[in-house]
Design a protein around this motif. Structure first.
Motif, PDB file in Angstrom:
ATOM      1  N   ALA A  49       6.150  -0.996  -9.405  1.00 31.36           N
ATOM      2  CA  ALA A  49       4.690  -0.943  -9.299  1.00 31.36           C
ATOM      3  C   ALA A  49       4.090  -2.302  -9.625  1.00 31.36           C
ATOM      4  CB  ALA A  49       4.145   0.134 -10.236  1.00 31.36           C
ATOM      5  N   GLU A  94       1.590  -4.469  -7.341  1.00 27.41           N
ATOM      6  CA  GLU A  94       0.279  -4.843  -7.880  1.00 27.41           C
ATOM      7  C   GLU A  94       0.074  -6.347  -7.858  1.00 27.41           C
ATOM      8  OE1 GLU A  94       0.466  -3.006 -11.680  1.00 27.41           O
ATOM      9  OE2 GLU A  94       0.215  -0.966 -10.873  1.00 27.41           O
ATOM     10  N   ASP A 119      10.192   3.936   3.958  1.00 27.14           N
ATOM     11  CA  ASP A 119       9.875   4.318   2.585  1.00 27.14           C
ATOM     12  C   ASP A 119       9.158   3.186   1.846  1.00 27.14           C
ATOM     13  OD1 ASP A 119      10.219   5.987   0.079  1.00 27.14           O
ATOM     14  OD2 ASP A 119      11.414   4.244  -0.476  1.00 27.14           O
ATOM     15  N   CYS A 160       7.306   0.937   3.178  1.00 25.19           N
ATOM     16  CA  CYS A 160       5.956   0.898   3.742  1.00 25.19           C
ATOM     17  C   CYS A 160       5.049   1.914   3.055  1.00 25.19           C
ATOM     18  CB  CYS A 160       6.018   1.156   5.249  1.00 25.19           C
ATOM     19  SG  CYS A 160       4.398   1.124   6.067  1.00 25.19           S
ATOM     20  N   HIS A 161       5.514   3.128   2.901  1.00 23.44           N
ATOM     21  CA  HIS A 161       4.701   4.170   2.269  1.00 23.44           C
ATOM     22  C   HIS A 161       4.384   3.816   0.816  1.00 23.44           C
ATOM     23  CE1 HIS A 161       5.116   6.430   5.852  1.00 23.44           C
ATOM     24  NE2 HIS A 161       6.342   6.857   5.647  1.00 23.44           N
ATOM     25  N   ARG A 162       5.355   3.261   0.110  1.00 22.16           N
ATOM     26  CA  ARG A 162       5.123   2.874  -1.288  1.00 22.16           C
ATOM     27  C   ARG A 162       4.098   1.750  -1.381  1.00 22.16           C
ATOM     28  NH1 ARG A 162      11.060   1.650  -1.950  1.00 22.16           N
ATOM     29  NH2 ARG A 162      10.444   0.445  -3.779  1.00 22.16           N
ATOM     30  N   HIS A 181       1.720   1.188   0.817  1.00 24.86           N
ATOM     31  CA  HIS A 181       0.426   1.774   1.173  1.00 24.86           C
ATOM     32  C   HIS A 181      -0.176   2.545   0.003  1.00 24.86           C
ATOM     33  CE1 HIS A 181       1.075   1.585   5.829  1.00 24.86           C
ATOM     34  NE2 HIS A 181       0.711   0.429   5.300  1.00 24.86           N
ATOM     35  N   ASP A 182       0.669   3.076  -0.861  1.00 27.62           N
ATOM     36  CA  ASP A 182       0.154   3.746  -2.064  1.00 27.62           C
ATOM     37  C   ASP A 182      -0.645   2.779  -2.927  1.00 27.62           C
ATOM     38  OD1 ASP A 182       1.273   6.148  -1.349  1.00 27.62           O
ATOM     39  OD2 ASP A 182       3.059   5.925  -2.601  1.00 27.62           O
ATOM     40  N   HIS A 183      -0.344   1.478  -2.769  1.00 25.82           N
ATOM     41  CA  HIS A 183      -1.077   0.434  -3.502  1.00 25.82           C
ATOM     42  C   HIS A 183      -2.110  -0.243  -2.597  1.00 25.82           C
ATOM     43  CE1 HIS A 183       1.456   0.390  -7.192  1.00 25.82           C
ATOM     44  NE2 HIS A 183       2.379   0.853  -6.364  1.00 25.82           N
ATOM     45  N   ASP A 184      -2.354   0.374  -1.439  1.00 25.11           N
ATOM     46  CA  ASP A 184      -3.332  -0.115  -0.461  1.00 25.11           C
ATOM     47  C   ASP A 184      -3.037  -1.536   0.002  1.00 25.11           C
ATOM     48  OD1 ASP A 184      -5.522   0.386   1.176  1.00 25.11           O
ATOM     49  OD2 ASP A 184      -6.920  -0.598  -0.194  1.00 25.11           O
ATOM     50  N   SER A 242       4.092   3.544  10.940  1.00 23.81           N
ATOM     51  CA  SER A 242       3.188   3.438   9.791  1.00 23.81           C
ATOM     52  C   SER A 242       2.881   2.000   9.387  1.00 23.81           C
ATOM     53  CB  SER A 242       3.785   4.178   8.585  1.00 23.81           C
ATOM     54  OG  SER A 242       3.960   5.549   8.866  1.00 23.81           O
ATOM     55  N   ARG A 280      -6.018  -3.817   5.391  1.00 33.28           N
ATOM     56  CA  ARG A 280      -5.231  -3.148   6.424  1.00 33.28           C
ATOM     57  C   ARG A 280      -6.046  -3.014   7.708  1.00 33.28           C
ATOM     58  NH1 ARG A 280      -2.834   2.316   4.500  1.00 33.28           N
ATOM     59  NH2 ARG A 280      -1.934   2.090   6.607  1.00 33.28           N
TER      60      ARG A 280
END
Length: 528
Positions: A70, A74, A93, A95-97, A99-102, A121, A147
């Protein structure tokens, strides 16, 4: 050369995905080493990291060593990802992680260049090699790191000449934790094998770095701690024979200057056996292994797949010629070809015994986009989209029969007694043909001796005491010890242990039958 003229500062997180367990990543050998945790430093991401504007901070994370945290996400303004088909699930995977942090995420490399639709994605798709698409991506991120509303596809039209490539940012990688070092001399291959996507992705006219660049990269790898074996990741080291011949004297001089502490390896077509003048220079440059795409010992199959270069010399004769220059042959083999017969598996096992090749990567046929094979099978309606299968090809033989034959070949070829017999042959008749290198101060250093002792301790305990093929191992090991061949003992056992362990899982159905399998598995090489 790197991107210049960018004043805006962006923090870029480069994340390399974990590998799914595979035959060619050697993960079962790592516990026998002195701290190896991953296969090779990724050339692509380290090249991009070096190309980015000098004022852009870059953080590199190889998830084969540790997961991106994380805190890493960040820290970043944008995330770059690259990899091969076998890493598809892990790239998505990441990519999704992110995106969780925008965070905005860009993907490049061979997999997305061949199959952009695999990555719906990602915000930016970088299709093709380093060039104008790279510059455009940097320009867009310098302007705005939010994004985009919809996915942006950037395709390289004008490729950067390889003579202008910067030195990859090896300093960002923990090179001592890799099984092999990596380096690239050329891109592309002049041949058009039906199943291969290299000409479609990178062209038939090999593009080249200069010998001076290669020597500078080798020096940098050494400075960063990669001193054991360096693998030329070129699709075909002799794709341009004249260029390879011109490079080799520089490698010979480099080895003399650095004390021959680094072994070299590469990929090349079998017709290299017709070039003894090149093989002799490779011997002098301390090349110890050549990966050769033999694919099949069946001449009719080679003709059908347009691999005519493998018929320029009888295959067994070619293997023995390469061995006579001190270089072990590693072979690629494909099963599930249209020319295969019910007895093909038995013929392959006979070839393994006769050729004495220890390591053969045996895969089921997989049709890749941007290949003549894909086009032919698509036209015939023989492409299958089923993630429960190990191949996307409708074989002419029954699918279950082909898979069963593959499992039998893996089981028999890598039975410990047979495998160590082949390695014994290599020690006596191939490794013995290598040049006698001087014992440099670096080799005699306590640090190097300590590394060897750690590996011997791990091998003796984990294989010689705890292993279930210990009798076979000790018969081999004692013979090497009597001859004072510690290097042969260590190198052969490291690889053999991986092959035996992987083959057992494969023959029992716990491994994919193709490195390109659409049967996606969870990455089983753990990030420490």
């Amino acid at each position: 050369m790197r991107a210049e003229g960018i004043k805006t500062v962006r923090r870029i997180l480069c994340v390399f995905p974990r590998y799914t367990s595979s035959f060619g990543t050697f993960e079962h050998a790592y516990p026998l080493t002195d701290g190896v945790k991953a296969f090779m430093p990724p050339q692509g991401l380290l090249l991009i990291a070096a190309y980015l504007p000098e004022n852009w901070p870059v953080r590199f994370v190889d998830e084969n060593l540790r997961p991106a945290t994380a805190e890493d996400f960040e820290w970043a303004d944008a995330v770059f990802v690259s990899g091969m088909h076998i890493q598809r699930q892990q790239m998505n995977d990441i990519c999704h992680r992110a995106h969780d942090h925008d965070l905005v995420v860009a993907i490049g490399g061979p997999s997305v260049s061949a199959c952009p639709d695999y990555y719906p994605s990602f915000d930016y798709l970088h299709v093709g090699e380093l060039g104008d698409a790279t510059n455009e991506l940097i320009k867009r991120l310098a302007h705005d790191t939010s994004r985009p509303d919809e996915q942006v596809v950037l395709k390289t039209i004008d490729r950067l000449p390889m003579t202008e490539f910067p030195l990859p940012a090896y300093e960002l990688a923990e090179t001592k934790k890799y099984f092999l070092g990596s380096i690239q001399f050329s891109s592309g291959c002049p041949y058009q094998c039906e199943f291969c996507d290299i000409p479609g992705l990178y062209g038939r006219n090999p593009r080249l770095k200069s010998p001076q660049q290669i020597i500078a990269e080798l020096d940098k790898l050494r400075a960063c701690g990669a001193t054991d074996t360096v693998y030329f990741v070129d699709d075909n080291f002799i794709g341009n024979r004249k260029a390879a011949s011109e490079l080799l004297p520089h490698l010979i001089e480099w080895q003399k200057r650095t004390g021959y502490v680094t072994r070299l390896a590469c990929e090349a077509t079998l017709n290299i056996a017709k070039r003894p003048e090149i093989l002799e220079k490779m011997r002098e440059a301390y090349f110890v292994t050549i990966f050769v795409g033999i694919e099949t010992p069946d001449p009719d199959a080679l003709k059908a797949m347009h691999k005519d270069q493998n018929m320029m010399v009888p295959i067994l004769e070619g293997v023995r010629t390469i061995n006579s220059f001190g270089m072990e042959v590693v072979s690629g083999i494909i099963m599930g070809l249209d020319t295969d017969k019910p007895q093909t598996g038995d013929a392959l096992l006979s070839f393994v015994e006769e050729s004495r090749i220890p390591l053969l990567t045996i895969n089921l046929l997989q049709a890749l986009p941007k290949t003549p094979l894909w086009d032919r099978l698509e036209k015939a309606g023989r492409l299958i989209d089923d993630e429960g299968r190990d191949s996307n090809v409708e074989f002419l033989l029954p699918y279950e029969d082909v898979v069963s034959s593959w499992r039998k070949c893996m089981e028999v070829a890598y039975e410990p007694k047979k495998l160590f017999a082949r390695y014994l042959h290599q020690c006596n008749y191939t490794y013995a043909n290598r040049i006698k290198v001087p014992v440099s101060p670096e080799m005699k250093s306590w640090a190097n001796i300590r590394r060897g002792l750690i590996m011997l301790r791990n091998i003796f305990w984990k294989v010689g005491v705890l292993g279930d093929y210990k009798r076979v191992f000790w018969r081999f090991a004692l013979g090497r010890l009597k001859r004072g061949d510690i290097e042969g003992l260590i190198s052969a056992t490291l690889v053999a242990h991986h092959l035996i362990t992987f083959a057992r899982a494969a023959s029992s159905g716990r491994q994919n039958a193709s490195n390109y399998s659409i049967r996606l598995r969870e990455a089983s090489v753990p990030a420490e």
